[in-house]
Write a protein that holds these residues in place. Sequence first.
Motif, PDB file in Angstrom:
ATOM      1  N   VAL A 176       0.924  -1.162   0.103  1.00 15.45           N
ATOM      2  CA  VAL A 176       0.144  -0.172   0.004  1.00 15.45           C
ATOM      3  C   VAL A 176       0.845   1.328   0.158  1.00 15.45           C
ATOM      4  O   VAL A 176       1.618   1.398   0.887  1.00 15.45           O
ATOM      5  N   ALA A 177       1.011   2.135  -1.147  1.00 11.49           N
ATOM      6  CA  ALA A 177       1.535   3.319  -1.165  1.00 11.49           C
ATOM      7  C   ALA A 177       0.778   4.506  -0.618  1.00 11.49           C
ATOM      8  O   ALA A 177      -0.303   4.717  -1.115  1.00 11.49           O
ATOM      9  N   LEU A 178       1.557   5.196   0.302  1.00 12.61           N
ATOM     10  CA  LEU A 178       1.030   6.315   0.879  1.00 12.61           C
ATOM     11  C   LEU A 178       1.642   7.577   0.190  1.00 12.61           C
ATOM     12  O   LEU A 178       2.966   7.547   0.164  1.00 12.61           O
ATOM     13  N   THR A 179       0.874   8.337  -0.436  1.00 12.52           N
ATOM     14  CA  THR A 179       1.675   9.425  -0.850  1.00 12.52           C
ATOM     15  C   THR A 179       0.681  10.861  -0.685  1.00 12.52           C
ATOM     16  O   THR A 179      -0.506  10.771  -0.609  1.00 12.52           O
ATOM     17  N   GLY A 180       1.523  11.958  -0.968  1.00  9.80           N
ATOM     18  CA  GLY A 180       0.642  13.278  -1.202  1.00  9.80           C
ATOM     19  C   GLY A 180       0.493  13.510  -2.572  1.00  9.80           C
ATOM     20  O   GLY A 180      -0.262  14.550  -2.802  1.00  9.80           O
ATOM     21  N   ARG A 181       0.806  12.795  -3.506  1.00  9.19           N
ATOM     22  CA  ARG A 181       0.390  12.979  -5.054  1.00  9.19           C
ATOM     23  C   ARG A 181      -0.134  11.900  -5.503  1.00  9.19           C
ATOM     24  O   ARG A 181       0.251  11.104  -6.258  1.00  9.19           O
ATOM     25  N   MET A 182      -1.573  12.045  -5.470  1.00  3.68           N
ATOM     26  CA  MET A 182      -2.380  11.051  -5.659  1.00  3.68           C
ATOM     27  C   MET A 182      -2.440  10.836  -7.390  1.00  3.68           C
ATOM     28  O   MET A 182      -2.784  10.062  -7.941  1.00  3.68           O
ATOM     29  N   GLN A 183      -1.787  12.206  -7.857  1.00  2.00           N
ATOM     30  CA  GLN A 183      -1.857  11.982  -9.449  1.00  2.00           C
ATOM     31  C   GLN A 183      -0.960  11.191  -9.927  1.00  2.00           C
ATOM     32  O   GLN A 183      -0.630  10.720 -11.078  1.00  2.00           O
ATOM     33  N   GLU A 184       0.081  10.623  -8.812  1.00  3.60           N
ATOM     34  CA  GLU A 184       0.982   9.668  -9.285  1.00  3.60           C
ATOM     35  C   GLU A 184       0.689   8.219  -9.099  1.00  3.60           C
ATOM     36  O   GLU A 184       1.274   7.218  -8.932  1.00  3.60           O
ATOM     37  N   ALA A 185      -0.547   8.016  -8.735  1.00  2.00           N
ATOM     38  CA  ALA A 185      -1.166   6.829  -8.701  1.00  2.00           C
ATOM     39  C   ALA A 185      -0.889   5.658  -9.426  1.00  2.00           C
ATOM     40  O   ALA A 185      -0.517   4.497  -9.225  1.00  2.00           O
ATOM     41  N   ASP A 186      -1.040   5.984 -10.664  1.00  2.00           N
ATOM     42  CA  ASP A 186      -0.706   5.151 -11.950  1.00  2.00           C
ATOM     43  C   ASP A 186       0.674   4.707 -11.759  1.00  2.00           C
ATOM     44  O   ASP A 186       0.901   3.625 -12.169  1.00  2.00           O
ATOM     45  N   TYR A 187       1.646   5.737 -11.783  1.00  2.98           N
ATOM     46  CA  TYR A 187       3.143   5.379 -11.700  1.00  2.98           C
ATOM     47  C   TYR A 187       3.211   4.493 -10.377  1.00  2.98           C
ATOM     48  O   TYR A 187       3.801   3.503 -10.712  1.00  2.98           O
ATOM     49  N   LEU A 188       2.666   4.550  -9.247  1.00  6.15           N
ATOM     50  CA  LEU A 188       2.700   3.919  -8.160  1.00  6.15           C
ATOM     51  C   LEU A 188       2.289   2.324  -8.344  1.00  6.15           C
ATOM     52  O   LEU A 188       2.877   1.325  -8.013  1.00  6.15           O
ATOM     53  N   ARG A 189       1.363   2.324  -9.079  1.00  6.19           N
ATOM     54  CA  ARG A 189       0.675   0.976  -9.527  1.00  6.19           C
ATOM     55  C   ARG A 189       1.594   0.457 -10.402  1.00  6.19           C
ATOM     56  O   ARG A 189       1.719  -0.743 -10.754  1.00  6.19           O
ATOM     57  N   SER A 190       2.180   1.078 -11.409  1.00  5.74           N
ATOM     58  CA  SER A 190       3.049   0.556 -12.162  1.00  5.74           C
ATOM     59  C   SER A 190       4.308  -0.074 -11.575  1.00  5.74           C
ATOM     60  O   SER A 190       4.797  -1.025 -12.120  1.00  5.74           O
ATOM     61  N   LEU A 191       4.883   0.355 -10.448  1.00  3.08           N
ATOM     62  CA  LEU A 191       5.834  -0.294  -9.796  1.00  3.08           C
ATOM     63  C   LEU A 191       5.352  -1.413  -8.941  1.00  3.08           C
ATOM     64  O   LEU A 191       6.341  -2.023  -8.535  1.00  3.08           O
ATOM     65  N   GLY A 192       4.093  -1.544  -8.762  1.00  2.00           N
ATOM     66  CA  GLY A 192       3.568  -2.853  -8.129  1.00  2.00           C
ATOM     67  C   GLY A 192       2.968  -2.603  -6.857  1.00  2.00           C
ATOM     68  O   GLY A 192       2.414  -3.426  -6.244  1.00  2.00           O
ATOM     69  N   ALA A 193       2.467  -1.238  -6.743  1.00  2.00           N
ATOM     70  CA  ALA A 193       1.443  -1.039  -5.400  1.00  2.00           C
ATOM     71  C   ALA A 193       0.166  -1.527  -5.811  1.00  2.00           C
ATOM     72  O   ALA A 193      -0.533  -1.368  -6.951  1.00  2.00           O
ATOM     73  N   SER A 194      -0.571  -2.240  -4.784  1.00  2.00           N
ATOM     74  CA  SER A 194      -1.851  -2.995  -4.732  1.00  2.00           C
ATOM     75  C   SER A 194      -2.884  -1.760  -4.592  1.00  2.00           C
ATOM     76  O   SER A 194      -4.182  -1.764  -4.951  1.00  2.00           O
ATOM     77  N   GLU A 195      -2.542  -0.870  -3.790  1.00  2.00           N
ATOM     78  CA  GLU A 195      -3.288   0.259  -3.496  1.00  2.00           C
ATOM     79  C   GLU A 195      -2.671   1.517  -3.088  1.00  2.00           C
ATOM     80  O   GLU A 195      -1.335   1.603  -2.610  1.00  2.00           O
ATOM     81  N   VAL A 196      -3.411   2.557  -3.523  1.00  2.00           N
ATOM     82  CA  VAL A 196      -2.487   4.045  -3.290  1.00  2.00           C
ATOM     83  C   VAL A 196      -3.445   4.859  -2.349  1.00  2.00           C
ATOM     84  O   VAL A 196      -4.736   4.945  -2.543  1.00  2.00           O
ATOM     85  N   MET A 197      -2.864   5.450  -1.336  1.00  3.24           N
ATOM     86  CA  MET A 197      -3.685   5.944  -0.154  1.00  3.24           C
ATOM     87  C   MET A 197      -3.056   7.359  -0.111  1.00  3.24           C
ATOM     88  O   MET A 197      -1.872   7.644  -0.175  1.00  3.24           O
ATOM     89  N   ASP A 198      -4.011   8.462   0.182  1.00  2.00           N
ATOM     90  CA  ASP A 198      -3.517   9.781   0.237  1.00  2.00           C
ATOM     91  C   ASP A 198      -2.839   9.924   1.667  1.00  2.00           C
ATOM     92  O   ASP A 198      -3.289   9.477   3.002  1.00  2.00           O
ATOM     93  N   ARG A 199      -1.549  10.477   1.688  1.00  5.75           N
ATOM     94  CA  ARG A 199      -1.086  10.721   3.106  1.00  5.75           C
ATOM     95  C   ARG A 199      -1.752  11.335   4.114  1.00  5.75           C
ATOM     96  O   ARG A 199      -1.359  11.463   5.203  1.00  5.75           O
ATOM     97  N   SER A 200      -2.541  12.345   3.656  1.00 10.09           N
ATOM     98  CA  SER A 200      -3.171  13.182   4.667  1.00 10.09           C
ATOM     99  C   SER A 200      -4.003  12.361   5.784  1.00 10.09           C
ATOM    100  O   SER A 200      -4.030  13.035   7.049  1.00 10.09           O
ATOM    101  N   GLU A 201      -4.380  11.178   5.536  1.00  7.51           N
ATOM    102  CA  GLU A 201      -5.006  10.404   6.659  1.00  7.51           C
ATOM    103  C   GLU A 201      -4.175  10.163   7.862  1.00  7.51           C
ATOM    104  O   GLU A 201      -4.367   9.664   8.817  1.00  7.51           O
ATOM    105  N   PHE A 202      -2.399  10.117   7.440  1.00 10.47           N
ATOM    106  CA  PHE A 202      -1.555   9.883   8.473  1.00 10.47           C
ATOM    107  C   PHE A 202      -0.824  11.045   9.066  1.00 10.47           C
ATOM    108  O   PHE A 202       0.025  10.841   9.728  1.00 10.47           O
ATOM    109  N   SER A 203      -1.279  12.313   8.390  1.00 11.15           N
ATOM    110  CA  SER A 203      -0.153  13.503   8.684  1.00 11.15           C
ATOM    111  C   SER A 203      -0.435  14.038   9.824  1.00 11.15           C
ATOM    112  O   SER A 203       0.199  14.967  10.495  1.00 11.15           O
ATOM    113  N   GLU A 204      -1.841  13.947  10.748  1.00 11.29           N
ATOM    114  CA  GLU A 204      -1.892  14.721  11.683  1.00 11.29           C
ATOM    115  C   GLU A 204      -2.000  13.874  13.090  1.00 11.29           C
ATOM    116  O   GLU A 204      -1.918  12.577  12.834  1.00 11.29           O
TER     117      GLU A 204
END
Length: 328
Positions: A176-204
């Motif tokens: 599961v890839a945590l990122t602030g750049r959800m626009q990079e979701a396709d890139y992260l999936r191409s690297l093998g991520a099964s799921e991409v999550m917005d990092r804001s859920e973890f930042s506070e």
Amino acid sequence: MFRAIVINKNNDTSAAAVESVDEADLPDGEVSVDIDYSTLNYKDALAITGKAPVVRNFPMVAGIDFAGTVTASNSSRFKAGDKVILNGWGVGESHWGGLSQKARVKADWLVSLPEALSTFDAMACGTAGYTAMLCVQALEAQGVKPEDGEIVVTGASGGVGSVAVFLLANRGYRVVALTGRMQEADYLRSLGASEVMDRSEFSEKGRPLARERWAGAVDVAGSHTLANVCASTKYLGTVTCCGLAQGMDFPASVAPFILRGVKLIGIDSVQCPAPIREKAWAALATEWKPDLLKSVTSITTLDKAINDAARLLNGEIRGRLVVDVNKA
Ligand code: NDP
């Protein structure tokens, strides 16, 4: 003379520029190297921009890593013509570094380039990729296995994160890839991520314990992100901690550690003993796939790297930035 990014200090401020340097000024060391490639890492960006006191003495040639060819050696371990890699050991901080056409260093700091890798491949992986492998090997040394469940990778679009996503997915983990750049979701999936999550859920600031989800984690962020990752790690899971992209603080409670037996493993690439770093590079030589390079790697030059440093700190660079030190 050779070209290098030199950081000078004037009063309280430091400034980086590409300068022509006399070979006679190279620091002492047993092995002289003609550098092919270096990279731009988070720490290099801090040193070049002066945003953090990374550099210990001035003038300093920047660059915490390089790959190149030995030109002269007083060590029995290396001879002229050998291909070598260097990561860490204070190079680019207290000893002249790799954003340069030449370097002179201690033999003990060098790793022989694995046969399967070119100097370009090695730096496309770089300190970030080697650190990602240290994290993966540390997770497995703690007994984490693909069937245990999901692994979360924070800062997934960055250098360490991108390679960690790829390496873990390649070993059969659900990542599961945590990122602030959800626009990079396709890139992260191409690297093998099964799921991409917005990092804001973890930042506070979060709760001391959250729903158990991760069997393991690779964290490059520190601060609240690391605290929240620990709080949501499963019973006896393992969290590897290597970075401070969100902050150096760790505003957590002991609850995950004393109630769930969660293990927090620190990862240091700089002083890492030779057997551990050689094991990491040997694994990278078989697992790092050059056909991924196009999506993970961009190439820059010494001249452009100074501006790229600010872009990297602004989160504008995806994956790895390789510096071709011989290209104008
Ligand atoms: P990069 O800048 O390439 O990647 C860092 C990533 O962290 C960013 O791309 C971004 O990813 C994420 N990020 C940025 N700001 C925040 C924030 N406020 N909160 C959460 N995530 C954030 O750096 P590297 O990959 O080269 O290095 C990552 C970290 O690891 C750095 O702190 C570096 O110092 C450390 N490091 C440590 C090493 C060691 O030996 N321990 C060795 C190498 C690196 P996204 O946009 O996807 O969210």
